[in-house]
Design a protein around this motif. Structure first.
Motif, PDB file in Angstrom:
ATOM      1  N   SER A  93       8.489   6.307  -1.513  1.00  0.00           N
ATOM      2  CA  SER A  93       8.392   4.672  -1.458  1.00  0.00           C
ATOM      3  C   SER A  93       9.717   4.212  -1.932  1.00  0.00           C
ATOM      4  O   SER A  93       9.984   3.207  -1.182  1.00  0.00           O
ATOM      5  N   ARG A  94      10.175   4.692  -2.953  1.00  0.00           N
ATOM      6  CA  ARG A  94      11.387   4.037  -3.181  1.00  0.00           C
ATOM      7  C   ARG A  94      12.646   4.293  -2.410  1.00  0.00           C
ATOM      8  O   ARG A  94      13.465   3.609  -2.298  1.00  0.00           O
ATOM      9  N   ARG A 106       4.674  10.433  -3.823  1.00  0.00           N
ATOM     10  CA  ARG A 106       4.259   8.995  -3.046  1.00  0.00           C
ATOM     11  C   ARG A 106       5.142   8.098  -3.497  1.00  0.00           C
ATOM     12  O   ARG A 106       5.976   7.289  -2.662  1.00  0.00           O
ATOM     13  N   LYS A 107       5.496   7.684  -4.882  1.00  0.00           N
ATOM     14  CA  LYS A 107       6.357   6.652  -5.352  1.00  0.00           C
ATOM     15  C   LYS A 107       7.972   6.957  -5.057  1.00  0.00           C
ATOM     16  O   LYS A 107       8.653   6.245  -4.744  1.00  0.00           O
ATOM     17  N   ARG A 115      12.990   3.322   7.364  1.00  0.00           N
ATOM     18  CA  ARG A 115      11.637   3.493   7.827  1.00  0.00           C
ATOM     19  C   ARG A 115      11.450   2.749   9.206  1.00  0.00           C
ATOM     20  O   ARG A 115      11.986   1.418   9.406  1.00  0.00           O
ATOM     21  N   SER A 139       6.285   9.996   6.083  1.00  0.00           N
ATOM     22  CA  SER A 139       6.244   9.687   4.749  1.00  0.00           C
ATOM     23  C   SER A 139       5.425  10.436   4.333  1.00  0.00           C
ATOM     24  O   SER A 139       5.613  11.091   3.143  1.00  0.00           O
TER      25      SER A 139
END
Length: 278
Positions: free
Chosen positions: A40-41, A36-37, A48, A17
């Motif tokens: 993450s979404r 990063r967001k 993952r 990631s």
């Protein structure tokens, strides 16, 4: 942004990631926080991988359609070897043993201690890799419970005959090494232990070995005034395979260096015997 992430995963394939976020910054001008967001979404079809730790809380991410593909396994193994030494070393050791070993041999070959403060235990490595579907536990007739690379099992039927042949040959070799140590007086005659002769593998310090024995050679013993004579040890691992690369030898050297860092373990003379080296 999810379409951008999906497009990047389709073009670049599986990976960490953190690396995916850096590509979003470099190729799409995102700020580090926005990248990063976005990762993450996630996006439709993005998965993952759980159980395996990576630096800076990174996760291995992939598209569902890529799971189990050649690109998936190559990216995952590269990530483990690059970023998590203990897990990568275990996979390297297993892959150069044909992707299949008896479970007790995994603890010897993986290069990690059975239990030692500050280090991931060999059994914890095995269990996490099994939960992450990187390794598989399977029963093999005549050999009992074995550890296999999931990638190799999915690709083709494991070569049980080759494994049995290698183990028989290595058993003969280990017995020859035992006689050599005895004849030279390098090890205590009746205390040279060889793998598979007992349920528990030979040990020196916190590590399992293919062969181990206490040694009372003068340079090996520790004679401190007022204390009992403390013996040193001889330890040996074997792998009858040709042209072993530095990565395989590196796993063994890492094992040796970790053992030598233990202050309460006597001096140890280690051998790694193979058919040939690259």
């Amino acid at each position: 942004m999810s379409k951008v992430l999906l497009s990047l995963l389709e073009s670049e394939g599986p990976g960490l990631s953190t690396e995916l976020a850096r590509k979003l910054e470099a190729e799409h001008g995102m700020s580090p926080e926005a990248a990063r967001k976005c990762v993450s979404r996630g996006c439709v079809g993005m998965k993952r991988l759980s159980y395996l730790p990576f630096p800076r809380n990174a996760r291995f991410v992939y598209l569902q359609k890529d799971f189990g593909s050649f690109e998936y396994w190559r990216a995952l193994i590269d990530a483990l070897c690059t970023h998590t030494v203990a897990y990568g070393a275990a996979l390297i050791a297993l892959s150069f043993r044909g992707g299949l070993v008896p479970k007790s041999h995994f603890y010897i070959a993986c290069g990690s201690p059975l239990l030692q403060k500050g280090h991931v235990a060999a059994d914890a490595i095995l269990q996490r890799l099994v939960k992450a579907n990187v390794l598989r536990l399977m029963d093999v007739p005549g050999l009992g419970e074995c550890v296999a690379l999931e990638q190799e099992v999915n690709r083709q039927e494991p070569n049980y005959s080759a494994l049995r042949a290698r183990l028989i040959t290595e058993e003969i070799l280990l017995k020859a090494v035992r006689n050599w140590l005895r004849n030279l007086g390098m090890a205590s005659y009746d205390l040279v232990a060889i793998r598979d002769e007992k349920p528990i593998p030979p040990k020196v310090g916190t590590f399992a070995w293919d062969l181990s024995a206490p040694s009372y050679l003068a340079p090996m013993v520790d004679r401190r005034k007022g204390e009992r004579t403390k013996p040193g040890f001889v330890a040996c691992d074997v792998l009858l395979a040709a042209d072993l690369p530095k990565e395989v030898v590196g796993t063994f050297i890492r094992k040796c260096n970790t053992l030598r860092s233990l202050k309460r373990v006597g001096r140890c003379l280690q051998f790694f015997i193979a058919e040939s080296y690259a």
